[in-house]
Enzyme design. Structure first.
Site, PDB file in Angstrom:
ATOM      1  CG  LEU A  33     -38.217  35.263  26.667  1.00  0.00           C
ATOM      2  CD1 LEU A  33     -38.276  35.737  25.218  1.00  0.00           C
ATOM      3  CD2 LEU A  33     -39.626  35.049  27.217  1.00  0.00           C
ATOM      4  N   GLY A  36     -39.567  26.799  26.842  1.00  0.00           N
ATOM      5  CA  GLY A  36     -41.021  26.739  27.036  1.00  0.00           C
ATOM      6  C   GLY A  36     -41.690  27.917  26.336  1.00  0.00           C
ATOM      7  CG  HIS A  37     -41.061  31.869  27.828  1.00  0.00           C
ATOM      8  ND1 HIS A  37     -39.991  31.785  28.686  1.00  0.00           N
ATOM      9  CD2 HIS A  37     -42.111  32.252  28.591  1.00  0.00           C
ATOM     10  CE1 HIS A  37     -40.371  32.113  29.908  1.00  0.00           C
ATOM     11  NE2 HIS A  37     -41.659  32.396  29.880  1.00  0.00           N
ATOM     12  CD  GLN A  61     -48.790  37.919  36.655  1.00  0.00           C
ATOM     13  OE1 GLN A  61     -49.262  38.522  35.687  1.00  0.00           O
ATOM     14  NE2 GLN A  61     -48.326  36.695  36.555  1.00  0.00           N
ATOM     15  CD  GLN A 148     -50.608  20.311  30.502  1.00  0.00           C
ATOM     16  OE1 GLN A 148     -50.549  19.821  29.374  1.00  0.00           O
ATOM     17  NE2 GLN A 148     -50.347  19.620  31.589  1.00  0.00           N
ATOM     18  CE  LYS A 149     -43.470  25.444  35.456  1.00  0.00           C
ATOM     19  NZ  LYS A 149     -43.807  26.688  36.077  1.00  0.00           N
ATOM     20  CB  SER A 186     -38.502  32.700  34.359  1.00  0.00           C
ATOM     21  OG  SER A 186     -39.104  32.679  33.088  1.00  0.00           O
ATOM     22  NE  ARG A 187     -41.629  32.634  40.799  1.00  0.00           N
ATOM     23  CZ  ARG A 187     -42.750  33.038  40.234  1.00  0.00           C
ATOM     24  NH1 ARG A 187     -43.288  32.328  39.277  1.00  0.00           N
ATOM     25  NH2 ARG A 187     -43.333  34.155  40.628  1.00  0.00           N
TER      26      ARG A 187
HETATM   27  P1  AMP Z   1     -44.223  33.389  32.261  1.00  0.00           P
HETATM   28  O1  AMP Z   1     -43.163  34.202  31.571  1.00  0.00           O
HETATM   29  O2  AMP Z   1     -43.695  32.444  33.275  1.00  0.00           O
HETATM   30  O3  AMP Z   1     -45.388  34.236  32.735  1.00  0.00           O
HETATM   31  O4  AMP Z   1     -44.836  32.437  31.134  1.00  0.00           O
HETATM   32  C1  AMP Z   1     -45.316  32.933  29.916  1.00  0.00           C
HETATM   33  C2  AMP Z   1     -46.033  31.830  29.190  1.00  0.00           C
HETATM   34  O5  AMP Z   1     -45.131  30.752  28.969  1.00  0.00           O
HETATM   35  C3  AMP Z   1     -47.207  31.259  30.011  1.00  0.00           C
HETATM   36  O6  AMP Z   1     -48.274  30.958  29.141  1.00  0.00           O
HETATM   37  C4  AMP Z   1     -46.610  30.022  30.610  1.00  0.00           C
HETATM   38  O7  AMP Z   1     -47.558  29.033  30.923  1.00  0.00           O
HETATM   39  C5  AMP Z   1     -45.688  29.570  29.490  1.00  0.00           C
HETATM   40  N1  AMP Z   1     -44.655  28.667  30.017  1.00  0.00           N
HETATM   41  C6  AMP Z   1     -43.864  28.853  31.100  1.00  0.00           C
HETATM   42  N2  AMP Z   1     -43.075  27.781  31.306  1.00  0.00           N
HETATM   43  C7  AMP Z   1     -43.394  26.878  30.340  1.00  0.00           C
HETATM   44  C8  AMP Z   1     -42.942  25.567  29.997  1.00  0.00           C
HETATM   45  N3  AMP Z   1     -42.003  24.946  30.718  1.00  0.00           N
HETATM   46  N4  AMP Z   1     -43.499  24.953  28.934  1.00  0.00           N
HETATM   47  C9  AMP Z   1     -44.465  25.574  28.197  1.00  0.00           C
HETATM   48  N5  AMP Z   1     -44.925  26.800  28.450  1.00  0.00           N
HETATM   49  C10 AMP Z   1     -44.397  27.452  29.500  1.00  0.00           C
END
Ligand code: AMP
Length: 285
Positions: A33, A36-37, A61, A148-149, A186-187
């Site tokens: 996390l 963004g999260h 996925q 929105q990312k 996260s990447r």
């Molecule tokens: P992930 O853990 O990457 O699957 O992301 C989980 C949620 O966090 C998804 O809805 C992503 O779009 C959101 N997310 C990831 N990176 C960002 C970011 N930089 N800003 C806002 N939301 C993000």
């Protein structure tokens, strides 16, 4: 914060909150996390009475097994961040809890998944739709929060919720960036300091393209120039750079002032696949 590893225990717990008319907000993630999260968690805390986060690295996925293996996992650190943010409950299931049997159901989203991420990652959105459907059935939130990312994912999930009549509103929140413009991901943890500098060119190219479009340059030309810009950056391998209609993510036709445009890109840096996008209201012409 309560931590649930079993869906039945989480369901029962949430039922108690529902009986007290507490609205439930849900933030699904794959962990590792970052801010963004946490911005999604904060939004859920502001808009709903009880916030549930999930951390689940969803094998369905990932079309690239190496990417799945290398996906960062740090549950202890994540739990500490969620506690500090004030999240109420975390769903942290094992793979078998979500997939006791290999799933047979597949989703297809027509033209919406034949471009960009859907095109370059076959089966990706079917896997996303499957796990989000399962989670929505388990959590039954009033609002589910997404970033929105992952713009195409947002559009896919809006369609999913509409087509399957889920009683959940999809709320999309803006991309959180570092001060220099790099979209948090996260990447990014897998990038060296040098790689991080290289990756900055993605947001730079998006920004430049947005400015060129707003000054009236033809979208097709802007797209070509952006791709050429990215191609000449050492150690950066662009996969696509598209300027599309913001809602359907299809090719722009007869763009008018006020139309919503999405500029989306994906590229590899140090073997890590990164995506980013900008949404804008067209002011050209
Ligand atoms: P992930 O853990 O990457 O699957 O992301 C989980 C949620 O966090 C998804 O809805 C992503 O779009 C959101 N997310 C990831 N990176 C960002 C970011 N930089 N800003 C806002 N939301 C993000």
């Amino acid at each position: 914060m309560l931590v649930f590893r079993k869906k039945e225990a989480l369901r029962q717990h949430l039922q108690e909150h529902r009986l007290q008319n507490t609205s439930i907000g849900f933030v699904p993630t794959m962990g590792a996390l970052h801010q963004g999260h946490l911005s999604l968690i904060r939004k859920s805390l502001a808009l709903t009475g009880y916030t549930v986060c999930s951390i689940f690295v969803n094998p369905a996925q990932f079309n690239n097994p190496e990417d799945l293996k290398k996906y960062p996992r740090m549950p202890e650190q994540d739990i500490a961040l969620l506690e500090k943010a004030g999240c109420h409950a975390l769903f942290l299931p094992e793979t078998e809890e979500i997939y006791p049997n290999p799933p047979l159901v597949q989703f297809s989203f027509g033209a919406l998944e034949q471009v960009m991420e859907g095109y370059y990652r076959p089966g990706h959105f079917s896997g996303v739709a499957l796990v989000v459907s399962k989670f929505l059935h388990i959590v039954e939130p009033q609002i589910a929060f997404f970033g929105q990312k992952d713009l195409q994912q947002c559009r896919i999930l809006e369609q999913l919720v509409k087509d399957l009549a889920f009683n959940t509103r999809i709320q999309i929140e803006p991309t959180v960036r570092e001060g220099d413009g790099l979209a948090l991901s996260s990447r990014n943890l897998r990038l060296s300091q040098q790689g991080r500098q290289t990756a900055l060119n993605l947001s730079k190219a998006l920004q430049q393209a947005a400015e060129a479009l707003q000054s009236g340059k033809e979208p097709e030309i802007v797209q070509k120039e952006a791709l050429a810009y990215l191609e000449q950056i050492p150690d950066l391998e662009p996969e696509y750079f598209y300027i599309t209609e913001g809602g359907t993510l299809q090719e722009l036709r007869n763009v008018q002032k006020g139309d919503q445009i999405a500029i989306c890109t994906a590229a590899y840096v140090e073997g890590v696949r990164l995506i980013d996008n900008l949404l804008l209201s067209y002011q050209g012409n």
